[in-house]
Design an enzyme around this catalytic site. Structure first.
Site, PDB file in Angstrom:
ATOM      1  N   GLY A 297      -0.989  40.494  31.676  1.00 56.52           N
ATOM      2  CA  GLY A 297      -1.333  41.915  31.716  1.00 56.52           C
ATOM      3  C   GLY A 297      -0.294  42.703  30.934  1.00 56.52           C
ATOM      4  CE  LYS A 298       4.111  44.352  27.390  1.00 53.83           C
ATOM      5  NZ  LYS A 298       5.084  43.263  27.395  1.00 53.83           N
TER       6      LYS A 298
END
Ligand code: NAD
Length: 463
Positions: A139-140
């Site tokens: 994720g980011k």
């Protein structure tokens, strides 16, 4: 015992595409509707991944799943500034894939943050966690803002409002952010405190703080997390360089960015006897062929906000430096260049004139595909980001495990376990490179996709 790097065979593979196409894989790019723009960062990242997936013969449905994130969350939130006015901020959280475990990846506060950027970085996190065999997905996230222009109070309010805006979509066993460009342990502490304040009242408050890693040690951060990414870059170089014929003791290196990753990489390499001869950041470039003092430079950057002006007075006056342009920086002769700033800083133009034997990607996606092709033709080794900078997420995993088990490990234990992970990931990459006769970047993706493919094969797709 270090690993042997066989030179890049640079052989064409049975599935290579006609030279005219800037993409190595095109079928699925069309199918998932990605822009066919060779400068689009997300298209570039997906293309690298799909090329590796095709070589590995990953089933088509897994390729399709990996070509788009599972969730893309965008939020807007108002924050009261010190002048009494309200400003509206835009924030993102992209959850790329969680087949291997909870989504995991940093939060970036930067004026250029945009969706395609965050999607690319989220995909890289999926690959990085799979390559290092961590039980995490990718994720980011980030907020479009300039933290350098915010007061400490404004930064705290932006962080807390952002945490509140995405609190429903994250969690200690679901999606676990961490620091990235423009964020640090203090930001993580505000983020965790906000999440904990908004979470179920009957939930153990210390357990809720597990929602982020990279926290200050006082609230469950791990020893060694701050330097972890730089330490990991060095661990990989120690493993790979001997067989490329470079002795770390006495080697010359340069760094782009002197923030968390760049400064720690430089300081740890200097302790091993390597010589930092040039640095470039957002304030300018500096060079000293006799070697820059990595510790004094870190002190200077902490005070001045960047490398410009280093050596002009104070303690560093004896260790002066010449100001250099970006082009002069890239042309400085070194054994190893460590890009540790932003994406796409080594395009074809810079790749033509960099003067190094190895590029170790401390930053995420610093080399464009066009840059990669030039470096490959010039025989310059590129240690790809998903291998070189995976030390950060590895020690984040250690922090998460320590929090879950209410323990804290000493620094020797953290460093030893980190080294094991980095060396294993490097060896996995080199094995894939030998087997598939490809460059190191493709090999690292292959080694990552092997793991993801196995997990999909046994889990299947619901329903
Ligand atoms: P940071 O905010 O601590 O440092 C960023 C550096 O980039 C600063 O030195 C800044 O001056 C420099 N920079 C910004 N714009 C620039 C420009 N136009 N030209 C040259 N330099 C410029 O960030 P960081 O945490 O060190 O992250 C750096 C890179 O490493 C990013 O790509 C990040 O995603 C990646 N990364 C970080 C971690 C981590 O643990 N912090 C882990 C893995 C990967």
């Amino acid at each position: 015992m270090s690993t042997t790097v066989t030179r890049n065979p640079n052989s064409s593979t049975k599935k290579s595409k006609p030279a005219a196409s800037p993409f190595r894989s095109s079928v699925i790019l069309d199918e998932v509707g990605l822009p066919k723009d060779p400068d689009n960062l997300y298209t570039q990242t997906v293309d690298v991944m799909l090329h590796a997936a095709e070589l590995l013969e990953v089933p088509r449905y897994v390729q399709l799943i990996m070509a788009q994130p599972k969730n893309e969350i965008m939020v807007h939130f108002p924050v009261k500034m010190d002048n009494g006015q309200y400003e509206l901020f835009k924030g993102y959280r992209v959850q790329h894939n969680n087949a291997l475990g909870p989504y995991k990846g940093g939060l970036r506060f930067h004026p250029d943050v945009h969706l395609d950027d965050v999607k690319s970085l989220a995909l890289l996190m999926t690959m990085k966690c799979a390559l290092t065999r961590l039980p995490f997905g990718g994720g980011k996230g980030g907020v479009k803002c300039d933290p350098r222009k915010l007061s400490s109070g404004e930064l705290m309010r932006v962080t807390r409002r952002f945490a509140a805006a995405i609190s429903h979509a994250i969690g200690p066993d679901y999606d676990i952010p961490a620091p990235d460009v423009g964020t640090n342990a203090q930001v993580m502490a505000w983020f965790a405190d906000t999440y904990e304040s908004l979470s179920d009242s009957n939930r153990n408050s210390w357990d809720a703080l597990r929602v982020v890693t990279g926290k200050p040690v006082e609230i469950g951060g791990s020893l060694g997390r701050e330097k972890a990414t730089g330490q990991g870059v060095v661990d990989v170089l120690v493993e790979l360089l001997p067989s490329i014929g470079i002795d770390i003791k006495g080697m010359k290196f340069s760094v782009i960015g002197y923030g968390n990753v760049g400064s720690w990489t430089a300081r740890i390499l200097a302790k091993l006897g390597a010589k930092l001869v040039a640095v470039m950041d957002h304030t300018g470039g500096i060079r000293n062929d006799a070697g820059l003092d990595t510790e004094l430079l870190a002190e200077h950057v902490a005070k001045a906000g960047g490398v410009a002006g280093y050596g002009k007075g104070g303690k560093a006056a004896k260790n002066g430096a010449t100001a250099v342009s970006a082009e002069e920086f890239y042309k400085t002769p070194v054994d190893v260049l460590v890009p540790a700033a932003l994406e796409q800083m080594i395009k074809a133009e810079q790749a033509k004139y960099v003067n190094c034997k190895v590029i170790a990607e401390g930053a995420n996606a610093p080399t464009t595909p066009a840059g990669d092709r030039v470096l490959n033709d010039r025989g310059i080794e590129v240690v790809p980001a998903i291998l070189a900078n995976s030390g950060g997420v590895t020690v984040s995993y250690f922090e998460w495990v320590q929090n879950k088990t209410c323990t804290s490990w000493d620094i020797e234990e953290v460093d030893r376990k980190l080294n094991q992970h980095m060396v294993s990931a490097a060896r996995r990459t080199l094995l894939a490179r030998q087997k598939y006769a490809c460059d190191m970047r493709t090999a690292a993706y292959i080694a990552a996709l092997e793991q993801i493919g196995k997990v999909y094969a046994v889990r299947g797709i619901f329903p």
